[in-house]
Design a protein around this motif. Structure first.
Motif, PDB file in Angstrom:
ATOM      1  N   LYS A 131     -42.149 -13.123   2.715  1.00 22.07           N
ATOM      2  CA  LYS A 131     -40.709 -13.247   2.497  1.00 22.07           C
ATOM      3  C   LYS A 131     -40.433 -13.860   1.120  1.00 22.07           C
ATOM      4  CE  LYS A 131     -39.645 -13.805   7.427  1.00 22.07           C
ATOM      5  NZ  LYS A 131     -39.088 -14.728   8.460  1.00 22.07           N
ATOM      6  N   ILE A 132     -39.188 -13.681   0.678  1.00 23.06           N
ATOM      7  CA  ILE A 132     -38.792 -14.219  -0.623  1.00 23.06           C
ATOM      8  C   ILE A 132     -37.924 -15.460  -0.421  1.00 23.06           C
ATOM      9  CG2 ILE A 132     -37.544 -13.787  -2.759  1.00 23.06           C
ATOM     10  CD1 ILE A 132     -40.095 -12.215  -2.560  1.00 23.06           C
ATOM     11  N   SER A 133     -38.304 -16.523  -1.097  1.00 23.53           N
ATOM     12  CA  SER A 133     -37.509 -17.750  -1.056  1.00 23.53           C
ATOM     13  C   SER A 133     -36.677 -17.830  -2.330  1.00 23.53           C
ATOM     14  CB  SER A 133     -38.430 -18.984  -0.973  1.00 23.53           C
ATOM     15  OG  SER A 133     -37.672 -20.172  -1.070  1.00 23.53           O
ATOM     16  N   SER A 134     -35.376 -17.874  -2.160  1.00 27.27           N
ATOM     17  CA  SER A 134     -34.483 -17.908  -3.314  1.00 27.27           C
ATOM     18  C   SER A 134     -34.552 -19.255  -4.014  1.00 27.27           C
ATOM     19  CB  SER A 134     -33.043 -17.640  -2.857  1.00 27.27           C
ATOM     20  OG  SER A 134     -32.162 -17.655  -3.949  1.00 27.27           O
ATOM     21  N   GLY A 135     -34.663 -19.203  -5.321  1.00 27.95           N
ATOM     22  CA  GLY A 135     -34.784 -20.440  -6.082  1.00 27.95           C
ATOM     23  C   GLY A 135     -33.471 -21.190  -6.190  1.00 27.95           C
ATOM     24  N   LYS A 136     -33.554 -22.509  -6.299  1.00 30.11           N
ATOM     25  CA  LYS A 136     -32.360 -23.329  -6.501  1.00 30.11           C
ATOM     26  C   LYS A 136     -31.881 -23.202  -7.940  1.00 30.11           C
ATOM     27  CE  LYS A 136     -33.079 -27.179  -3.291  1.00 30.11           C
ATOM     28  NZ  LYS A 136     -33.248 -28.654  -3.214  1.00 30.11           N
ATOM     29  N   LYS A 137     -30.635 -23.578  -8.137  1.00 30.84           N
ATOM     30  CA  LYS A 137     -30.130 -23.697  -9.501  1.00 30.84           C
ATOM     31  C   LYS A 137     -30.403 -25.122  -9.983  1.00 30.84           C
ATOM     32  CE  LYS A 137     -26.433 -20.291  -8.836  1.00 30.84           C
ATOM     33  NZ  LYS A 137     -24.953 -20.085  -8.772  1.00 30.84           N
ATOM     34  N   ILE A 138     -30.912 -25.225 -11.200  1.00 27.42           N
ATOM     35  CA  ILE A 138     -31.190 -26.538 -11.786  1.00 27.42           C
ATOM     36  C   ILE A 138     -30.161 -26.815 -12.869  1.00 27.42           C
ATOM     37  CG2 ILE A 138     -32.827 -27.898 -13.147  1.00 27.42           C
ATOM     38  CD1 ILE A 138     -35.081 -26.508 -11.833  1.00 27.42           C
ATOM     39  N   LEU A 139     -29.550 -27.964 -12.796  1.00 28.79           N
ATOM     40  CA  LEU A 139     -28.599 -28.375 -13.827  1.00 28.79           C
ATOM     41  C   LEU A 139     -29.403 -28.883 -15.019  1.00 28.79           C
ATOM     42  CD1 LEU A 139     -25.599 -28.944 -14.557  1.00 28.79           C
ATOM     43  CD2 LEU A 139     -25.917 -31.213 -13.587  1.00 28.79           C
ATOM     44  N   ILE A 140     -29.425 -28.118 -16.118  1.00 34.09           N
ATOM     45  CA  ILE A 140     -30.242 -28.532 -17.244  1.00 34.09           C
ATOM     46  C   ILE A 140     -29.423 -29.119 -18.394  1.00 34.09           C
ATOM     47  CG2 ILE A 140     -32.022 -26.850 -16.663  1.00 34.09           C
ATOM     48  CD1 ILE A 140     -31.179 -25.234 -19.114  1.00 34.09           C
ATOM     49  N   ASP A 141     -28.110 -29.009 -18.325  1.00 33.29           N
ATOM     50  CA  ASP A 141     -27.277 -29.748 -19.275  1.00 33.29           C
ATOM     51  C   ASP A 141     -25.937 -30.045 -18.612  1.00 33.29           C
ATOM     52  OD1 ASP A 141     -26.773 -30.967 -21.808  1.00 33.29           O
ATOM     53  OD2 ASP A 141     -25.378 -29.346 -22.225  1.00 33.29           O
ATOM     54  N   GLY A 142     -25.489 -31.267 -18.748  1.00 34.01           N
ATOM     55  CA  GLY A 142     -24.244 -31.695 -18.126  1.00 34.01           C
ATOM     56  C   GLY A 142     -24.478 -32.739 -17.058  1.00 34.01           C
ATOM     57  N   GLN A 143     -25.731 -33.200 -16.957  1.00 30.72           N
ATOM     58  CA  GLN A 143     -26.052 -34.155 -15.893  1.00 30.72           C
ATOM     59  C   GLN A 143     -25.225 -35.432 -15.998  1.00 30.72           C
ATOM     60  OE1 GLN A 143     -30.188 -35.116 -15.509  1.00 30.72           O
ATOM     61  NE2 GLN A 143     -29.819 -36.891 -14.227  1.00 30.72           N
ATOM     62  N   GLN A 144     -25.060 -35.948 -17.215  1.00 28.34           N
ATOM     63  CA  GLN A 144     -24.311 -37.200 -17.376  1.00 28.34           C
ATOM     64  C   GLN A 144     -22.846 -37.014 -16.980  1.00 28.34           C
ATOM     65  OE1 GLN A 144     -25.719 -40.229 -18.383  1.00 28.34           O
ATOM     66  NE2 GLN A 144     -27.677 -39.180 -18.204  1.00 28.34           N
ATOM     67  N   ARG A 145     -22.260 -35.879 -17.353  1.00 25.32           N
ATOM     68  CA  ARG A 145     -20.856 -35.630 -17.000  1.00 25.32           C
ATOM     69  C   ARG A 145     -20.671 -35.485 -15.489  1.00 25.32           C
ATOM     70  NH1 ARG A 145     -20.047 -30.539 -20.313  1.00 25.32           N
ATOM     71  NH2 ARG A 145     -22.271 -30.797 -20.651  1.00 25.32           N
ATOM     72  N   ILE A 146     -21.560 -34.716 -14.858  1.00 24.07           N
ATOM     73  CA  ILE A 146     -21.433 -34.518 -13.416  1.00 24.07           C
ATOM     74  C   ILE A 146     -21.673 -35.826 -12.672  1.00 24.07           C
ATOM     75  CG2 ILE A 146     -22.377 -33.317 -11.419  1.00 24.07           C
ATOM     76  CD1 ILE A 146     -20.638 -31.622 -13.331  1.00 24.07           C
ATOM     77  N   THR A 147     -22.670 -36.586 -13.127  1.00 28.75           N
ATOM     78  CA  THR A 147     -22.935 -37.884 -12.498  1.00 28.75           C
ATOM     79  C   THR A 147     -21.742 -38.815 -12.670  1.00 28.75           C
ATOM     80  OG1 THR A 147     -25.306 -37.639 -12.929  1.00 28.75           O
ATOM     81  CG2 THR A 147     -24.523 -39.838 -12.389  1.00 28.75           C
ATOM     82  N   ALA A 148     -21.112 -38.768 -13.840  1.00 24.62           N
ATOM     83  CA  ALA A 148     -19.933 -39.603 -14.093  1.00 24.62           C
ATOM     84  C   ALA A 148     -18.793 -39.229 -13.150  1.00 24.62           C
ATOM     85  CB  ALA A 148     -19.488 -39.446 -15.550  1.00 24.62           C
TER      86      ALA A 148
END
Length: 599
Positions: free
Chosen positions: A69-86
């Motif tokens: 079976k195929i396991s769908s990969g997650k999306k990784i936040l690679i830019d914007g982490q500080q804004r989203i965390t804020a």
């Protein structure tokens, strides 16, 4: 095919996707670095509808599972982490981990009358005009109608309920504001995504391939990736700030209970300052040691399950790669391995971090040590190979250019060939008689005191127990450790008074020597022939001028230890060029003899 899609989604949807695990915010090695004022300004921009920049996500490649079976990969936040965390900190009330690894709230207050935001403080908490924590407004149990009535009553704003309600609705609408999202194509290769990642600037810090790899590791929740990340991160942190141990452990109860902590906590009691690796160094050494590859981008591919031959992604490869990486990290942080490697490093004469300019020299030395140990090479042979390779690498600038390529080449040769023979072949090609007699002499013609050639000369002096210039008992090692003076043998002011005014000329490293401060001060600006005339009187028992050398035999021995020709005692300004040429040749021979003694 487009390499990315650009769309928008609401703040609320992004937060929901993160909570649902559809977007992974890597627990990357950098803690939350924004201060409260930046969080406040972000809220203000969202409130006013100002643009706050795009966030960038990348969907991990899909992985084929063992059952097909195929396991769908997650999306990784690679830019914007500080804004989203804020946003999560202010809107959801989520705690953040600061630079000291302490969990804390960043509470943002709002004044509905003036429509301004501020970081909450005791004065604001007492002022009824302020909502001290906007997170309460976004809570599902918040009753807007009741709040508006109470607020207007307390602040004497009867009749102004519609205006305050309008302002409150505008505040609450922050969750519905759309943010721009750039989603990198799943079809992009790891190399392409890595290149994009490296080009992104986050808070003025250029992100590296190691950052990208750490993002990949820490976003894993299936094969223990985040615990691997913590082993790396905390080991480096404890080494530099051992006083934070109790605080970090109290804030990370899960890790405190893990076996991983037991493997790294020994470093808290150490005071190591020669080899102080950061997370990128640990990652590079661990990866290259276990995978015999030098390109960190390959690590991201392997952790994604990449089969380099078929170009598909397999769960079995991902699982095995995480396991190998963990083994590599555990080998790196092993107290036995780390201390034995440092013993070898010190045996080269490297007794201070200032003597090594290239961290990758020490990184590869550790890679080599761990790899040879895995190959069951005798410990005495390991010591010789690692010791000589470190010095060879410094002398030839082996890892100063394309370090990854050189590391990749070297680890393959050391592990696929006879390691002793590979060293001999490299010596024959790069440390031939021509190198010692000509090339090194020419490279010593420099005014850069941090030159690897001068530093290697100092390492040689340490290794051979050389004394400081004109010192009877104080050796070069003690002077380096105590931050002694680097003295101009032909004093700088003496040279300048006699027309040598170019820094490049009077600061030649062939004119440098370690000496005691008091000797340096007494010599002042005299010509060598003048202050050495005093030394002649001293050894003849006619006074005490510099240090405590009392015999001509000991004086000549001291000059030899510092690669200074005996003829120097008669020299003045007219002999300066000859002195430099002669000393460079002597220094090169001294370094050669030192290198050959490392067997």
């Amino acid at each position: 095919m487009a390499q990315f899609d650009v769309n928008s989604t609401s703040v609320e949807n992004i937060i929901s996707s993160i909570k649902a695990g559809e977007i992974a915010i890597p627990e990357i090695q950098r803690p939350f670095v924004w201060d409260g004022s930046k969080v406040r300004d972000l809220m203000d921009s969202l409130y006013k509808g100002f643009p706050v920049g795009y966030i960038i996500v990348w969907k991990n490649p899909d992985v084929r599972l063992k059952d097909g079976k195929i396991s769908s990969g997650k999306k990784i936040l690679i830019d914007g982490q500080q804004r989203i965390t804020a946003i999560q900190a202010a809107v959801v009330g989520q705690q953040v981990v600061d630079s000291t690894y302490k969990k804390k709230r960043i509470t943002i207050a709002f004044n509905p009358i003036d429509e301004v935001f501020e970081v909450c403080n005791p004065a604001i908490e007492k002022d009824v005009k302020w909502i001290p924590d906007i997170a309460q407004v976004f809570d599902v149990s918040f009753n807007a109608w009741e709040f508006v009535n109470n607020y207007c009553q307390i602040n004497g704003l009867d009749g102004q309920q519609p205006e305050i309600n309008k302002t409150l609705m505008k505040l609450m609408s922050i969750k519905g504001i759309n943010l721009g999202v750039t989603e990198l194509s799943q079809a992009l290769t790891i190399d392409e995504v890595t290149d994009i990642f490296i080009r992104i600037n986050s808070q003025g810090v250029v992100l590296s391939q190691a950052d990208f790899a750490m993002s990949k590791i820490s976003s894993d929740d299936k094969y223990g990736g985040n615990e691997i990340r913590k082993m790396i991160d905390y080991f480096c942190h404890f080494m530099q700030r051992p006083s934070d141990y109790e605080q970090i452990i109290s804030n990370d109860a899960d890790f405190a209970k893990s076996d991983a902590l037991n493997k790294i906590k020994w470093i808290v009691q150490e005071q190591e300052d020669i080899y102080v690796p950061n997370y990128a160094d640990v990652l590079r050494v661990s990866f290259t040691h276990k995978f015999k590859r030098g390109k960190i981008a390959d690590l991201v591919s392997l952790l994604s399950g990449r089969n380099f031959e078929t170009r598909e992604n397999l769960e079995s490869i991902a699982q095995d790669s995480f396991q190998q990486l963990r083994e590599g990290v555990e080998a790196f942080v092993s107290e036995t391995n780390f201390k034995r490697y440092l013993m070898i490093v010190r045996s080269t004469g490297i007794i201070d971090s200032s003597l090594v300019r290239s961290q990758n020299v020490l990184n590869f030395g550790y890679i080599l040590y761990l790899s040879l140990k895995d190959m069951k090479v005798e410990s005495a042979v390991i010591e010789t190979l690692v010791r000589k390779w470190i010095v060879l690498s410094i002398l030839t600038g082996r890892y100063s250019g394309s370090a990854e390529s050189a590391i990749d080449y070297d680890i393959k040769r050391f592990t696929e060939q006879n390691p002793v023979q590979f060293l001999k072949n490299t010596e024959a090609g790069e440390l031939s008689d021509a190198f010692w007699d000509t090339v090194l002499v020419q490279r010593l013609d420099t005014s850069v005191s941090s030159s690897p050639y001068f530093l290697t000369f100092l390492m040689a002096q340490v290794k051979r127990g050389a004394r400081g210039f004109l010192s009877s008992q104080i050796d070069v090692q003690s002077l380096i450790e105590q931050r002694g003076d680097i003295h101009h043998i032909f004093p700088k002011k003496y040279l300048q008074k006699n027309g040598v005014n170019n820094r490049k000329d009077y600061n030649q490293i062939a004119n440098y020597v370690y000496t005691q401060s008091e000797i340096n001060i007494k010599i002042k600006d005299d010509a060598p022939c003048e202050y050495m005339a005093n030394m002649r009187k001293q050894v003849a028992g006619e006074g005490n001028f510099y240090g405590s050398i009392t015999t001509m035999e000991d004086l000549e021995a001291n000059l030899a230890e510092n690669c200074i020709p005996v003829e120097f005692m008669e020299m003045d300004i007219f002999d300066y060029a000859l002195f430099l040429d002669t000393r460079r040749t002597m220094m090169a021979q001294y370094i050669r003899d030192y290198y050959r003694s490392l067997d």
